[in-house]
Structures are given as C-alpha cells and as structure tokens.
Write a protein that holds these residues in place. Sequence first.
Motif, PDB file in Angstrom:
ATOM      1  N   ASN A   1      -3.026  -7.016  11.632  1.00  0.00           N
ATOM      2  CA  ASN A   1      -3.499  -6.034  12.389  1.00  0.00           C
ATOM      3  C   ASN A   1      -2.116  -5.169  12.386  1.00  0.00           C
ATOM      4  O   ASN A   1      -2.317  -3.846  12.401  1.00  0.00           O
TER       5      ASN A   1
ATOM      6  N   LYS B   1      -1.875  -3.172   9.264  1.00  0.00           N
ATOM      7  CA  LYS B   1      -2.895  -2.049   9.112  1.00  0.00           C
ATOM      8  C   LYS B   1      -2.594  -0.815  10.013  1.00  0.00           C
ATOM      9  O   LYS B   1      -2.712   0.148   9.563  1.00  0.00           O
ATOM     10  N   ASN B   2      -2.101  -1.283  11.192  1.00  0.00           N
ATOM     11  CA  ASN B   2      -1.801  -0.169  12.073  1.00  0.00           C
ATOM     12  C   ASN B   2      -0.585   0.872  11.464  1.00  0.00           C
ATOM     13  O   ASN B   2      -0.600   2.010  11.701  1.00  0.00           O
TER      14      ASN B   2
ATOM     15  N   LYS C   1       0.181   6.587   6.134  1.00  0.00           N
ATOM     16  CA  LYS C   1      -0.546   7.015   5.372  1.00  0.00           C
ATOM     17  C   LYS C   1      -0.567   8.491   4.928  1.00  0.00           C
ATOM     18  O   LYS C   1      -0.709   9.044   3.822  1.00  0.00           O
ATOM     19  N   ASP C   2      -0.463   9.459   5.864  1.00  0.00           N
ATOM     20  CA  ASP C   2      -0.436  10.890   5.383  1.00  0.00           C
ATOM     21  C   ASP C   2       0.735  11.672   6.587  1.00  0.00           C
ATOM     22  O   ASP C   2       0.724  11.159   7.481  1.00  0.00           O
TER      23      ASP C   2
ATOM     24  N   SER D   1      -1.811   3.095   8.481  1.00  0.00           N
ATOM     25  CA  SER D   1      -2.543   4.381   9.213  1.00  0.00           C
ATOM     26  C   SER D   1      -1.635   4.989   9.987  1.00  0.00           C
ATOM     27  O   SER D   1      -1.914   6.192   9.773  1.00  0.00           O
TER      28      SER D   1
ATOM     29  N   THR E   1      -0.401  12.631  10.045  1.00  0.00           N
ATOM     30  CA  THR E   1      -0.530  11.849  11.114  1.00  0.00           C
ATOM     31  C   THR E   1       0.981  11.295  11.385  1.00  0.00           C
ATOM     32  O   THR E   1       1.090  11.024  12.529  1.00  0.00           O
TER      33      THR E   1
ATOM     34  N   GLU F   1       0.821  -1.225  -0.015  1.00  0.00           N
ATOM     35  CA  GLU F   1       0.031  -0.008   0.092  1.00  0.00           C
ATOM     36  C   GLU F   1       0.776   1.259   0.117  1.00  0.00           C
ATOM     37  O   GLU F   1       0.191   2.284  -0.544  1.00  0.00           O
TER      38      GLU F   1
ATOM     39  N   TYR G   1       1.266   1.410  18.080  1.00  0.00           N
ATOM     40  CA  TYR G   1       0.235   0.753  18.199  1.00  0.00           C
ATOM     41  C   TYR G   1       0.611  -0.767  18.884  1.00  0.00           C
ATOM     42  O   TYR G   1       1.852  -1.038  18.308  1.00  0.00           O
TER      43      TYR G   1
END
Length: 375
Positions: free
Chosen positions: A326, A329-330, A336-337, A333, A340, A226, A317
């Motif tokens: 998981n 995914k964390n 991603k930008d 997150s 953040t 991703e 996380y």
Amino acid sequence: MKIGIVCYPTFGGSGVVATELGMALSKRGHEIHFITYKQPVRLEQLSSNIFYHEVNVPEYPLFHYQPYELALSSKLVDTIKLHQIELLHVHYAIPHAYAGYMAKKMLREEGIEIPMVTTLHGTDITLVGNHPFYKPAVTFSINKSDVVTSVSQSLKEDTLKLFDIKNEIQVIPNFITITKKENPYTECQRGLMAEDDEKIITHISNFRKVKRIDDVVKIFYHIQKEIKAKLIMVGEGPEVSSAKQLVNELGIEKQVMFLGESNEINKILCFSDLFLLPSETESFGLAALEAMINGVPVISSNAGGLPEVNKQGYSGYLSDVGDVENMAKNGVSILKDAKTLQNFKENAIKMATKFDINEIVPQYEDVYEKALKKC
Ligand code: GMT
C-alpha cells in the motif's frame, strides 16, 4: 530567564528539538545552558548567551556500568549554582528526569529551589521507559516533575495508558524553523544524486528496529519497478547492515546510496521527491516534518503521532504498519505525474508551516512561567 537544558546531543529526535528550542530561546533573550556529555550536533556556534557544560563520567574498573546519572546530577548541582540557573528543562525522561530530580533535592538542602520541566519524546515512554526494569523510576520522575509536556497527543495518551501518572501532561508539538535557507526551491543540486529522469526517494533515521528499515527498502523496490528512482538512506544505526544485505538480495544496489550521518539534511531534502517513514512507533516524526518543510511529501505508517503531522491524501499518505504494498502504491500515485507531485510538494510545505517555531516557543515560555510559580 536562565535555563538549563538537558538532552542527548545526538543527530535527530529529542536532541535536535532541545537544541533548536535552546537556540530559539537564546534569540528571545534567555540565557541557555546545555548540560550533556557532548556538544549537541545542531548547536552550530556558541553565542554570547548560549553555554555548553560537558558531563564527564570518570571510568573506574570496579564499575560494570559507569554511573552517568550520578555524574549528571552532580554537574547539574554545580552548574545551577555557578550560573544561578533558574529553571531546568530536561528532554527525554530517561535518565534525565531522574537525574534532574536528584539535583533538585540536593539543591533544596542548600536552600535553592529550582523547577523542573520534563518533555517526553517517545521511546522514553513507548519502548525503553515501559520496560519493567525502568518503569518505577520513570513513573516516579514524571510525577515529580513540576511541569510535564509531551510532543504529541498520541504520546500523551500512551503515557497515561502505560504509567500511573498523577501529573497533568501538556501537549506542545515539535516545531520547525522556517527560514529562507530552508526554502525548497533554492540551491537544489539534484544532479549530484540522480539523472534528470529519476525521482529521488529519501529516508532519514537512526536505523533502529522501530524504524522498519527493511520496509523502507521494500517500498522502494516496488516503486522503482514502475518509476525510475534512487533511494538515499541517511543515518547510522544497528539496522544498516541488514538493509544493505536486503538491497543486494533485491539487486538494487546501483540505485541505493547509504550516506551515513549528515549535517546537511536540508540540502538532501531539497532535491528529494518523496520521504519514507514506515515506523513501528513514532511519537511525532520530526524527520517527516523536516521533509515536509522542504517540500517533500511523506509516505508513512499511521503509528503514534504520525497522523498529527502527515495529512492523508494531502501532504502524503499513511498506511498500516508493515503494509509495504500500500505504501508503494501510494508513493507511485504521488510520483506518477509532475502536476500531482507538485501539488503534494506544496501541500507538504503548507502542512509543515503549522508547526512554525515562532508559534511553539512562546508555549514553552508559558510552561516555564507556570513551573516557576510552583516553586
Ligand atoms: O526516533 C528515535 O528513535 C529518536 C527519538 C529521540 O528521542 O531522540 O525520537 C523520538 O523523539 C522525536 C522528537 O520528539 C520524535 O519526533 C520521534 O517520533 C520519537 N521517536 C519515536 O517515538 C520512535
């Protein structure tokens, strides 16, 4: 105070804690004597009140196993007498607390009383020490220590659960030196490792089974689907070759770099965006703390003492051991930008500063006073 420190001289873990503590104590005027089989890795230079005494184990073909404990306790007796050392601080119970206790007994025969502080670090309790072949000796040497400390609340609880401990255990968390040199916003040379549009993900450990190195690779594999990223693997150990094999199987060899052991941890962390520590057990997770002080958010498991270091949704996380989806995914997150990521970076530093060495060293000095009063 004249303090003898016994530790493993290795990269990372208990050896680093012992070395950093010794150097900090020396700056506060104590005379520090490191007694181990090799000069500790982070002992950058010998100063006027830091000394290093090498333990040599003569090889003899009769012995299938060379008797390190015997050589260490003899070296302790000689060094303590020669330098009038007043207190012994042993890091990692096996075999240091055992050898330290023998030295104490030998010295008592000569009318010399020396208190011993034992610091429990993790695998000496949760993995190795708990083995039935070692357990009686480990229990004995913890109980015979004048003061026992553990590096996290979780490790204290594990020790009390796994061993029959009569001694009180005081929790003194691991610490970090906060200096200008380690400021995350200086001297970053990202270009050495990645393109401008790539994120840098890092893992540092001794590559043992307990670190779940395959999970590190798998988490990265999911993330890079991703987000454009590189993975930097720092350290040496038995799991390196299987990790390289997995990297090849997954076809991500161009994105993963194995750097081996390094003395430039802060430089590497300086350009890292995310740190992975999915360990099976981790009494504290010093590597995570080192990442955080360099502004690197942490994706970790929730094993052992990690929740005492990494704060959920703040500095990173935490997920259940083995839940690589998981963790990935964390990771996404956070990465991603830019905003953040920046928030997490700043929070990581804020969280890490709670473990400032200047707050922790006086706690050890108090423990030394307590131990001296017992003798
Ligand atoms: O992580 C390792 O395997 C090395 C080990 C050691 O004793 O050198 O690390 C332990 O002590 C560190 C310093 O106190 C802790 O930060 C690590 O969490 C702990 N490792 C484990 O519990 C697996």
